[in-house]
Design a protein around this motif. Structure first.
Motif, short mmCIF file in Angstrom:
data_model
loop_
_atom_site.label_atom_id
_atom_site.label_comp_id
_atom_site.label_asym_id
_atom_site.label_seq_id
_atom_site.Cartn_x
_atom_site.Cartn_y
_atom_site.Cartn_z
N ASP A 155 0.87 -1.18 0.00
CA ASP A 155 0.00 0.00 0.00
C ASP A 155 0.90 1.22 0.00
O ASP A 155 1.50 1.58 1.01
N ALA A 156 1.00 1.87 -1.15
CA ALA A 156 1.86 3.04 -1.31
C ALA A 156 1.16 4.32 -0.85
O ALA A 156 1.79 5.38 -0.83
N GLY A 157 -0.11 4.22 -0.50
CA GLY A 157 -0.85 5.39 -0.01
C GLY A 157 -0.82 6.54 -1.00
O GLY A 157 -1.04 6.35 -2.19
N ASN A 158 -0.50 7.74 -0.52
CA ASN A 158 -0.45 8.94 -1.37
C ASN A 158 0.98 9.29 -1.78
O ASN A 158 1.26 10.43 -2.16
N MET A 159 1.88 8.32 -1.70
CA MET A 159 3.28 8.55 -2.05
C MET A 159 3.39 9.10 -3.47
O MET A 159 2.76 8.59 -4.40
N GLY A 160 4.19 10.13 -3.65
CA GLY A 160 4.37 10.77 -4.95
C GLY A 160 5.27 9.98 -5.88
O GLY A 160 5.95 9.03 -5.47
N CYS A 161 5.31 10.39 -7.12
CA CYS A 161 5.97 9.68 -8.21
C CYS A 161 7.39 9.22 -7.91
O CYS A 161 7.70 8.05 -8.03
N GLY A 162 8.28 10.13 -7.56
CA GLY A 162 9.68 9.77 -7.38
C GLY A 162 9.88 8.66 -6.37
O GLY A 162 10.47 7.62 -6.66
N VAL A 176 -1.45 -0.72 -4.18
CA VAL A 176 -2.48 0.31 -4.07
C VAL A 176 -1.76 1.65 -4.00
O VAL A 176 -0.89 1.83 -3.16
N ALA A 177 -2.11 2.54 -4.92
CA ALA A 177 -1.46 3.86 -4.99
C ALA A 177 -2.52 4.92 -5.25
O ALA A 177 -3.18 4.90 -6.28
N HIS A 178 -2.68 5.86 -4.31
CA HIS A 178 -3.72 6.87 -4.40
C HIS A 178 -3.25 8.19 -5.01
O HIS A 178 -4.08 9.06 -5.29
N ASP A 179 -1.96 8.38 -5.22
CA ASP A 179 -1.47 9.61 -5.83
C ASP A 179 -2.09 9.76 -7.23
O ASP A 179 -2.17 8.79 -7.99
N ALA A 180 -2.54 10.96 -7.55
CA ALA A 180 -3.21 11.21 -8.84
C ALA A 180 -2.33 10.86 -10.04
O ALA A 180 -2.84 10.45 -11.09
N GLY A 181 -1.03 10.98 -9.90
CA GLY A 181 -0.13 10.69 -11.01
C GLY A 181 0.17 9.21 -11.20
O GLY A 181 0.70 8.81 -12.24
N ALA A 182 -0.20 8.38 -10.24
CA ALA A 182 0.13 6.95 -10.30
C ALA A 182 -0.47 6.28 -11.54
O ALA A 182 0.15 5.39 -12.11
N ILE A 183 -1.66 6.71 -11.96
CA ILE A 183 -2.31 6.12 -13.13
C ILE A 183 -1.46 6.26 -14.39
O ILE A 183 -1.55 5.46 -15.31
N HIS A 184 -0.61 7.27 -14.43
CA HIS A 184 0.29 7.47 -15.57
C HIS A 184 1.69 6.95 -15.27
O HIS A 184 2.34 6.36 -16.13
N ASP A 185 2.16 7.18 -14.04
CA ASP A 185 3.54 6.83 -13.68
C ASP A 185 3.79 5.33 -13.63
O ASP A 185 4.82 4.86 -14.12
N ILE A 186 2.89 4.57 -13.06
CA ILE A 186 3.11 3.13 -12.92
C ILE A 186 3.10 2.42 -14.27
O ILE A 186 4.02 1.64 -14.56
N ALA A 201 -9.51 1.05 -11.28
CA ALA A 201 -9.62 2.47 -10.94
C ALA A 201 -10.40 2.70 -9.65
O ALA A 201 -10.10 3.65 -8.91
N GLN A 202 -11.38 1.87 -9.36
CA GLN A 202 -12.19 2.05 -8.15
C GLN A 202 -11.38 1.91 -6.88
O GLN A 202 -11.58 2.63 -5.92
N THR A 203 -10.46 0.95 -6.89
CA THR A 203 -9.67 0.69 -5.68
C THR A 203 -8.24 1.22 -5.78
O THR A 203 -7.46 1.02 -4.85
N HIS A 204 -7.90 1.83 -6.92
CA HIS A 204 -6.55 2.36 -7.15
C HIS A 204 -5.50 1.25 -7.04
O HIS A 204 -4.41 1.45 -6.53
#
Length: 79
Positions: free
Chosen positions: A12-19, A40-50, A66-69
């Motif tokens: 669970d990466a929580g809200n951890m940012g990209c870097g 599980v990654a809730h940061d908005a950029g994760a959908i692109h970064d991962i 997308a529902q559960t990130h």
């Protein structure tokens, strides 16, 4: 459609940012060649970064919910 495997490992990466997210994800995946990791990654950029990280490092993004990130990533064999 059958339910996805839970994975061999979970993080669970929580809200951890990209870097930080990408650096820690690489470390996790490198320890488990060929296995499936559920992240599980809730940061908005994760959908692109991962997905970009997976393409560049030859790890396979098997599924994203997308529902559960949640991302299911198959670690490459040849680390």
């Amino acid at each position: 459609m059958s339910a996805p495997r839970e994975g061999d490992d979970f993080w669970d990466a929580g809200n951890m940012g990209c870097g930080e997210l990408i650096l820690k994800l690489r470390k996790h995946l490198k320890k488990m060649p060929g296995q499936l990791m559920r992240v599980v990654a809730h940061d908005a950029g994760a959908i692109h970064d991962i997905p970009a990280f997976c393409r560049m490092t030859r790890n396979e993004l098997e599924r994203y919910d997308a529902q559960t990130h949640t991302f299911w990533i198959r670690s490459r064999l040849d680390w």
